[in-house]
Scaffold this active site. Sequence first.
Site, mmCIF file in Angstrom:
data_model
loop_
_atom_site.group_PDB
_atom_site.id
_atom_site.type_symbol
_atom_site.label_atom_id
_atom_site.label_comp_id
_atom_site.label_asym_id
_atom_site.label_seq_id
_atom_site.Cartn_x
_atom_site.Cartn_y
_atom_site.Cartn_z
ATOM 1 C CG HIS A 373 -1.960 -1.035 1.251
ATOM 2 N ND1 HIS A 373 -3.233 -0.861 0.750
ATOM 3 C CD2 HIS A 373 -1.894 -2.299 1.702
ATOM 4 C CE1 HIS A 373 -3.917 -1.977 0.927
ATOM 5 N NE2 HIS A 373 -3.117 -2.875 1.504
ATOM 6 C CE LYS A 564 -7.019 13.694 0.494
ATOM 7 N NZ LYS A 564 -6.951 12.626 -0.481
ATOM 8 N NE ARG A 565 -4.065 9.881 10.236
ATOM 9 C CZ ARG A 565 -3.645 8.958 11.095
ATOM 10 N NH1 ARG A 565 -4.314 7.830 11.233
ATOM 11 N NH2 ARG A 565 -2.586 9.159 11.851
ATOM 12 C CE LYS A 570 -2.775 10.723 3.254
ATOM 13 N NZ LYS A 570 -3.436 9.850 2.258
ATOM 14 C CB THR A 672 -10.381 4.660 -1.119
ATOM 15 O OG1 THR A 672 -9.923 4.996 0.200
ATOM 16 C CG2 THR A 672 -9.627 3.434 -1.609
ATOM 17 C CE LYS A 676 -14.204 5.425 0.762
ATOM 18 N NZ LYS A 676 -13.238 5.402 1.874
HETATM 19 C C1 26Q Z 1 3.392 0.533 10.437
HETATM 20 C C2 26Q Z 1 4.263 0.175 11.460
HETATM 21 C C3 26Q Z 1 4.052 0.598 12.764
HETATM 22 C C4 26Q Z 1 2.938 1.361 13.052
HETATM 23 C C5 26Q Z 1 2.050 1.704 12.032
HETATM 24 C C6 26Q Z 1 2.294 1.298 10.721
HETATM 25 C C7 26Q Z 1 1.348 1.651 9.637
HETATM 26 C C8 26Q Z 1 -0.021 1.639 9.881
HETATM 27 C C9 26Q Z 1 -0.903 1.977 8.884
HETATM 28 C C10 26Q Z 1 1.794 2.000 8.369
HETATM 29 C C11 26Q Z 1 0.885 2.335 7.375
HETATM 30 C C12 26Q Z 1 -0.474 2.325 7.627
HETATM 31 C C13 26Q Z 1 -1.506 2.681 6.640
HETATM 32 C C14 26Q Z 1 -1.302 2.902 5.367
HETATM 33 C C15 26Q Z 1 -2.388 3.310 4.472
HETATM 34 O O1 26Q Z 1 -3.495 3.585 4.895
HETATM 35 N N1 26Q Z 1 -2.138 3.345 3.165
HETATM 36 C C16 26Q Z 1 -3.151 3.740 2.210
HETATM 37 O O2 26Q Z 1 -3.772 2.563 1.705
HETATM 38 C C17 26Q Z 1 -4.872 2.889 0.891
HETATM 39 C C18 26Q Z 1 -5.556 1.586 0.508
HETATM 40 O O3 26Q Z 1 -4.786 0.890 -0.411
HETATM 41 C C19 26Q Z 1 -4.435 3.691 -0.318
HETATM 42 O O4 26Q Z 1 -5.584 4.081 -1.020
HETATM 43 C C20 26Q Z 1 -3.649 4.934 0.119
HETATM 44 O O5 26Q Z 1 -3.117 5.587 -1.016
HETATM 45 C C21 26Q Z 1 -2.534 4.528 1.064
HETATM 46 O O6 26Q Z 1 -1.889 5.683 1.574
#
Ligand code: 26Q
Length: 829
Positions: A373, A564-565, A570, A672, A676
């Site tokens: 991702h 979004k975050r 972004k 995503t 939406k």
């Molecule tokens: C990793 C290690 C330790 C703590 C947290 C994490 C961690 C947690 C969540 C790293 C990344 C995430 C989330 C990533 C994320 O949401 N990515 C998004 O995924 C979506 C679905 O595929 C995409 O549409 C987005 O572009 C992408 O940013």
Amino acid sequence: MTTPKAKSVSKKTAGIKPTITTEQTPIAQALQNHLIFSSGKTSASATKRDWYASTAYTVRDHVIERWVKTVEGYREHDPKRVYYLSLEFLIGRMLSNAALNLGINDEVRDGLSDLGYQLENVVEMESDAALGNGGLGRLAACFLDSMATLDIPGTGYGIRYEYGMFRQTIEKGQQVENPDNWLRYVNIWEFQRPEHTYMVQFFGKVVEYPTKNGVGYHWVESESVVAMAYDIPIPGYDTHTVNNLRLWSAKATREFDLRQFNDGNYEKAVEGRNATENISKVLYPNDASASGRELRLKQQYFFVSASIQDILRRFLLKRREWNELPDKIAIQLNDTHPAIAVAELMYQLVDVHRLEWAHAWKLVVKIFGYTNHTLMPEALETWSVELFGRLLPRHLGIIYQINHEFLQMVNHKFPGDTDLLTRVSIIDESNGRRVRMAHLAVVGSHTVNGVAALHSQLLKTTLFADFNRIYPGKFVNITNGITPRRWLNQCNPQLTSLLEKVIGAGFQKDLSDLSDIVPLAEDKAFRKVFREIKRANKLRLAQRLEKVTGVTVNPDSLFDVQIKRIHEYKRQLLNLLHVITLYNRIRSGNADSITPRTVIFGGKAAPGYWMAKLIIRLINDVAAIVNEDPAVGDKLKVVFYPNYEVSAAELLFPGSDLSEQISTAGTEASGTGNMKMALNGALTIGTLDGANVEIKEEVGDENIFIFGLTTDEVAEKKASGYNPWDYYHANAELKQVLDMIATGFFCVDEPDRYKAIFDNLLQKGDHYLLLADYESYIATQDAVSALYKDQEEWSRRAILNVARVGKFSSDRTIGEYASKIWKIQALKR
Ligand code: 26Q
């Protein structure tokens, strides 16, 4: 039928008179029954929360009926199953979604209204299940909905966090994090399964013992934690399939240390127990940084081990050959977070079930698929070998063995290329020895997918270029999607019924049917109705904005939305540069020609991400100045919507005119929210990044506002020595905006507050190229403003967006996973 009959009400309630005595529908009767028998209340004493509970119990009865039959069907027909392993499931509220998917929404609404309550008010009592950070977690939730809807035997596995994503409040313009105590009241949607518990080991050491063909391994002197299952039913839309989401909760093996307790050391007595149960206590609120904490690795192994044990237990319910394993199960890794599953399945097969190593490895690679991702280097997970070996000594040994065989294979294929071996090794020897989870996931899976066409292409040419040479054909694309049930039907009932009226209800299950409305874009009367619906959704949003932020907005202004975050890539800051530019134009007396806008931001910053929090503060400081300036009037309003979450998104998407998707090209894997927004009739302003590229292909170049550098141009610019000062000096509006930020225009009490933002953009190289894209962004925003003045043409294009985004249904996405990766079929009843 699970709904009790009317007769039984009067019999069982002898002495308790229902308030309503007229003819009642079975649902209305069930609502009253549950109020009495599940909550112990009468209509006279019932609170809104009691009515929520009885509504949820009533709908749940219908869900359970189908759920038990689905489970029976799976047991009887024994189909191949897919297991979706994810540290995150961002589900949101469940009541409305369940009622909708079961087709009993209207009956429930009528039943409640007979009793004097409005469904819309009652559903608001439910807390969001916010067991995820953002896109990745929400995608997992959309996938569960689509798997159930497509009758695919799929199960989600994750963690039952006691506290989900923090609740965000804004105090003095700054983000404050508050614990999300979502389980404070009973969670009606979960079922504790004490009969499904597994031991998960940590620490200890490995001892070897001789076997007939070599050596075996015992993991000894480890500490154990119990994983207990909690199940949440996932009903499909317009089908009897109800799948399962199984979440694990950590329980101590012993209540407390009795010796300490007897000695009077009460706090010490429960210390061990608390430490154990901390494993499932709280979601890590980082969305794009891999903070390498021991507790996070514990969470990963905890849920992975319990899930793999559960999967194998189910496989072994019938007597069969191990060779059948890949015909019966597929496991999808949602990013690298559960990638330790590759080693755990080897551990279970080799150490526990005594398969030969080579045999086990063949099975493992046939079972796993891995979805990437992100390309962002800071989000790539690695663990120090020291920590890994301390926590999971046997698994570290297994990973070394996997790596040894992998590197031998690579060396055989590309003899003598030692640099290649260094680059692809699962163990990174360059900075203090670390385990690279992405490499483990690639080596342990038969297929690796990216989440949008551009992203998958970049995976093959950048991050995984070496692996793509080693394993040609392993890398594929499956573009993300969203569930139209929650993101159209549930959040935008008015648009849904308009669409149903003109093209029938088929689009609910085949979103590409929406293309039937293309000709209606040319129909003036249709455009008018379409606009009225958008206006109603904006009005609803405006009322909420006023309630939560106190800012009054003009519902006829252009609602320009970025939700979004909060992350530098972004580029919420680029959006804000535009806001300040508009403000300056108004201040310099050009207010008349301006199209009135309401610019809405929403999103959370990771608690440790200082720059993201500073950006939130700047948005709020700018909002305070702009919104109070009498020269501005209602030409421009800036709103930061606090605590952006799934239930807020359901209100914000339908009320948006303009969708901000403005990440630096090459940084957003897919996005995503972009899908939406378009589905709810917003036009996109965006870069050629992530799924924007495909949205443009679908809706047509004329119906989307694209600006900025492309991925290739970004790379070239960086390679040729990007100098943000050039842009600063070349554009007077840009210079003015940046100088205002630097000199404290928006924070007179502390003029240096945003100096770091200015420095990031100018002294530190503007990593995300905001300045390089500014001019093109502003020019494109001017084109947006001009078009919005022509409401007929704007709505024509908005309709074409709705009509042409059918591709982005998660049903299509899941269909592709099923055929390309999981090799799994639907099981229809
Ligand atoms: C990793 C290690 C330790 C703590 C947290 C994490 C961690 C947690 C969540 C790293 C990344 C995430 C989330 C990533 C994320 O949401 N990515 C998004 O995924 C979506 C679905 O595929 C995409 O549409 C987005 O572009 C992408 O940013």
